[in-house]
Design an enzyme around this catalytic site. Structure first.
Site, mmCIF file in Angstrom:
data_model
loop_
_atom_site.group_PDB
_atom_site.id
_atom_site.type_symbol
_atom_site.label_atom_id
_atom_site.label_comp_id
_atom_site.label_asym_id
_atom_site.label_seq_id
_atom_site.Cartn_x
_atom_site.Cartn_y
_atom_site.Cartn_z
ATOM 1 N NE ARG A 120 -4.034 -2.083 1.922
ATOM 2 C CZ ARG A 120 -3.954 -3.107 2.760
ATOM 3 N NH1 ARG A 120 -3.072 -3.097 3.749
ATOM 4 N NH2 ARG A 120 -4.756 -4.124 2.630
ATOM 5 C CE LYS A 142 -0.659 13.696 -14.452
ATOM 6 N NZ LYS A 142 -1.052 14.225 -15.771
ATOM 7 C CD GLU A 184 6.511 15.535 -22.782
ATOM 8 O OE1 GLU A 184 5.816 16.552 -22.596
ATOM 9 O OE2 GLU A 184 6.032 14.380 -22.804
ATOM 10 C CE LYS A 226 5.495 17.034 -14.315
ATOM 11 N NZ LYS A 226 5.423 15.834 -15.102
ATOM 12 C CD GLU A 236 -4.029 16.244 -15.416
ATOM 13 O OE1 GLU A 236 -2.869 15.819 -15.330
ATOM 14 O OE2 GLU A 236 -4.793 15.975 -16.344
ATOM 15 N NE ARG A 240 0.766 16.705 -12.872
ATOM 16 C CZ ARG A 240 1.449 15.886 -12.106
ATOM 17 N NH1 ARG A 240 1.265 15.900 -10.810
ATOM 18 N NH2 ARG A 240 2.332 15.048 -12.620
ATOM 19 C CG ASN A 244 -1.981 16.059 -19.814
ATOM 20 O OD1 ASN A 244 -1.005 15.344 -19.699
ATOM 21 N ND2 ASN A 244 -2.901 16.178 -18.880
ATOM 22 C CG HIS A 247 0.670 14.746 -23.460
ATOM 23 N ND1 HIS A 247 1.347 15.908 -23.764
ATOM 24 C CD2 HIS A 247 1.551 14.000 -22.728
ATOM 25 C CE1 HIS A 247 2.559 15.860 -23.234
ATOM 26 N NE2 HIS A 247 2.707 14.717 -22.605
ATOM 27 C CG HIS A 251 -1.460 9.849 -24.473
ATOM 28 N ND1 HIS A 251 -1.995 10.268 -23.283
ATOM 29 C CD2 HIS A 251 -0.110 9.910 -24.306
ATOM 30 C CE1 HIS A 251 -1.015 10.572 -22.424
ATOM 31 N NE2 HIS A 251 0.130 10.369 -23.031
ATOM 32 C CG HIS A 264 5.416 10.158 -24.453
ATOM 33 N ND1 HIS A 264 4.048 9.994 -24.335
ATOM 34 C CD2 HIS A 264 5.712 11.281 -23.741
ATOM 35 C CE1 HIS A 264 3.551 10.965 -23.595
ATOM 36 N NE2 HIS A 264 4.534 11.761 -23.216
HETATM 37 P P1 NAD Z 1 11.968 5.291 -22.423
HETATM 38 O O1 NAD Z 1 11.894 5.140 -20.979
HETATM 39 O O2 NAD Z 1 11.418 4.206 -23.284
HETATM 40 O O3 NAD Z 1 13.490 5.563 -22.826
HETATM 41 C C1 NAD Z 1 13.810 5.744 -24.185
HETATM 42 C C2 NAD Z 1 14.927 4.803 -24.634
HETATM 43 O O4 NAD Z 1 16.181 5.301 -24.183
HETATM 44 C C3 NAD Z 1 14.812 3.396 -24.098
HETATM 45 O O5 NAD Z 1 15.232 2.494 -25.074
HETATM 46 C C4 NAD Z 1 15.787 3.413 -22.928
HETATM 47 O O6 NAD Z 1 16.258 2.126 -22.586
HETATM 48 C C5 NAD Z 1 16.887 4.269 -23.476
HETATM 49 N N1 NAD Z 1 17.738 4.955 -22.514
HETATM 50 C C6 NAD Z 1 17.362 5.522 -21.343
HETATM 51 N N2 NAD Z 1 18.377 6.198 -20.820
HETATM 52 C C7 NAD Z 1 19.425 6.052 -21.646
HETATM 53 C C8 NAD Z 1 20.748 6.535 -21.636
HETATM 54 N N3 NAD Z 1 21.181 7.387 -20.713
HETATM 55 N N4 NAD Z 1 21.577 6.151 -22.645
HETATM 56 C C9 NAD Z 1 21.116 5.339 -23.631
HETATM 57 N N5 NAD Z 1 19.856 4.880 -23.720
HETATM 58 C C10 NAD Z 1 19.023 5.235 -22.732
HETATM 59 O O7 NAD Z 1 11.236 6.640 -22.903
HETATM 60 P P2 NAD Z 1 11.176 8.108 -22.308
HETATM 61 O O8 NAD Z 1 11.044 8.991 -23.470
HETATM 62 O O9 NAD Z 1 12.230 8.346 -21.318
HETATM 63 O O10 NAD Z 1 9.807 8.097 -21.492
HETATM 64 C C11 NAD Z 1 8.572 7.905 -22.164
HETATM 65 C C12 NAD Z 1 7.564 7.400 -21.155
HETATM 66 O O11 NAD Z 1 7.388 8.373 -20.143
HETATM 67 C C13 NAD Z 1 6.201 7.125 -21.744
HETATM 68 O O12 NAD Z 1 5.722 5.903 -21.276
HETATM 69 C C14 NAD Z 1 5.355 8.269 -21.230
HETATM 70 O O13 NAD Z 1 4.011 7.915 -21.094
HETATM 71 C C15 NAD Z 1 5.992 8.532 -19.902
HETATM 72 N N6 NAD Z 1 5.788 9.896 -19.406
HETATM 73 C C16 NAD Z 1 5.369 10.028 -18.119
HETATM 74 C C17 NAD Z 1 5.215 11.283 -17.599
HETATM 75 C C18 NAD Z 1 4.829 11.425 -16.155
HETATM 76 O O14 NAD Z 1 4.517 12.537 -15.735
HETATM 77 N N7 NAD Z 1 4.854 10.373 -15.370
HETATM 78 C C19 NAD Z 1 5.467 12.419 -18.356
HETATM 79 C C20 NAD Z 1 5.905 12.258 -19.665
HETATM 80 C C21 NAD Z 1 6.068 10.973 -20.173
HETATM 81 N N1 GLY Z 2 3.300 14.944 -17.976
HETATM 82 C C1 GLY Z 2 2.044 15.409 -17.497
HETATM 83 C C2 GLY Z 2 2.011 15.634 -16.027
HETATM 84 O O1 GLY Z 2 2.939 15.326 -15.316
HETATM 85 O O2 GLY Z 2 1.043 16.106 -15.518
#
Ligand code: NAD
Ligand code: GLY
Length: 362
Positions: A120, A142, A184, A226, A236, A240, A244, A247, A251, A264
């Site tokens: 939890r 998030k 972003e 942020k 949100e 907040r 998006n 997005h 998405h 993404h």
């Molecule tokens: P990802 O985590 O898939 O990383 C992209 C690629 O880079 C992967 O192949 C990873 O293994 C590689 N990688 C990571 N660090 C590296 C490094 N230093 N050197 C070499 N390769 C490396 O993608 P991302 O763009 O980091 O994240 C996208 C995800 O984040 C999506 O699922 C999206 O929905 C989510 N997201 C979440 C939020 C949130 O607020 N929680 C906000 C924006 C995006």
């Molecule tokens: N990336 C959208 C949020 O964090 O609210």
């Protein structure tokens, strides 16, 4: 070694974001945020060979376990999440365990969600290694996974105890991932920081050339934006939602094309231009401003058109499955000026259809 430290002001859940070169060598910045002596580092098969040893060394003297996930958006699922729970239980982790997310947004979102659910709720720390994760996903709490019918549809709000951004990790990041992160970064300029948008226009070449000072400034200004938004509206209820921008379109592209086919940040970039184009049709942006936005996205080597293979009808269907939808109506983030976002359902559906048609690759 210069460190920039910001704070996410969330009362008793407040936490620091540390940004700088060489921070994977600074245990003093993370150790105070551990809940106990037990840690589980979650990483993936790409990032672990690069940075796991250094991360383990950061926590020398603690009881450190690890779990390595497959790499890719297509693995951001409940099934793969379960492997984190398997590891936590097999290693007899108790409530004072701290999870450490070492990787991009996929690892960060899944680790955070595992931390939100395990017994939890346990502590977690973000060590983001992509530009996208450093400027966005590691901050704000998030967490979650995808569902075949919708992106990020299963999740929880759960704040990390600390975000440690070692900008040196960007040295190994592929170019397309750097660009995805820039989407972003540009977003913050568009929704609330016109001066930052202008700075990005001036500094885009330096960012693409991976100039360290330019990247550090872009990360710091993004995290500041942020952190301010999250502190004002953690769950949100209002402002907040502006984070998006693009997005809802993005998405839909990610889900429609199959997770992993479009990055993404790429979906967000094409989606931001669609949102900007719709805003221009509503009279909120001039043609010149729309052209500036398109030009900056193109300079960041990002797509500015949706995929040809995804029909407008299918896009609209997928866009209806959006967390901002209320009473069956899709609310969109639009721009009432360059540097000022607005969330609204006040647009003609025919106009939206028209924009998606017009902004699909020929
Ligand atoms: P990802 O985590 O898939 O990383 C992209 C690629 O880079 C992967 O192949 C990873 O293994 C590689 N990688 C990571 N660090 C590296 C490094 N230093 N050197 C070499 N390769 C490396 O993608 P991302 O763009 O980091 O994240 C996208 C995800 O984040 C999506 O699922 C999206 O929905 C989510 N997201 C979440 C939020 C949130 O607020 N929680 C906000 C924006 C995006
Ligand atoms: N990336 C959208 C949020 O964090 O609210």
């Amino acid at each position: 070694m210069k460190i920039n430290s910001l704070n996410v002001d969330l009362g008793e859940r407040a936490y620091p974001i540390h940004i700088g070169s060489g921070l994977l060598g600074r245990p003093d910045l993370v150790i105070p945020h551990l809940a106990g002596r037990q840690l589980l580092i979650v990483s993936n098969e790409t990032v672990a060979p690069l940075y796991l040893a250094r991360t383990r060394a950061l926590f020398a003297g603690f009881n450190v376990e690890e779990v390595i996930l497959p790499d890719g958006e297509q693995y951001k699922t409940l099934d793969v999440l379960n492997t984190i729970f398997d590891a936590l239980l097999e290693k007899h982790c108790d409530r004072r365990v701290t999870l450490v997310a070492l990787g991009g947004g996929v690892v960060g979102d899944m680790t955070g969600f595992a931390a939100a659910c395990y017994q939890r709720g346990v502590a977690f720390i973000q060590i983001p290694t992509t530009l996208l994760a450093q400027v966005d996903s590691s901050v704000g709490g998030k967490t979650g996974v995808n569902h075949p019918l919708g992106k990020n549809m299963i999740g929880a709000f759960h704040q990390p105890r600390c975000v440690l951004i070692d900008t040196d990790t960007l040295d190994t990041l592929p170019d397309c991932e750097l660009s995805a992160g820039l989407a972003e970064v540009i977003k913050y300029g568009l929704i609330r920081d016109p001066a930052f948008f202008a700075w990005l226009e001036e500094n885009m070449d330096a960012l693409l050339a991976r100039d360290k000072a330019a990247l550090a400034e872009a990360i710091e200004r993004s995290c500041r934006n942020k952190a301010e938004v999250v502190a004002a509206d953690e769950r949100e209820g209002g402002v907040r939602a502006l984070l998006n921008l693009g997005h809802t379109f993005g998405h839909a592209i990610e889900t429609g094309m199959g997770y992993g086919a479009w990055l993404h940040g790429e979906g967000v970039a094409a989606g931001m231009l669609m949102a900007a184009a719709l805003s221009a049709r509503l009279g909120w942006l001039s043609a010149a401003e729309l052209a500036r936005i398109e030009a900056l996205l193109l300079r960041a080597r990002l797509p500015v058109r949706g995929p040809r293979d995804l029909s407008t009808e299918r896009m609209l269907e997928l866009m209806a499955v959006d967390k901002k939808a209320q009473d069956g109506q899709v609310r969109l983030v639009l721009l009432r000026a360059l540097g000022a976002g607005i969330v609204t359902a006040d647009y003609a559906p025919a106009l939206l259809r028209d924009i998606i048609d017009q902004y699909r690759a020929a």
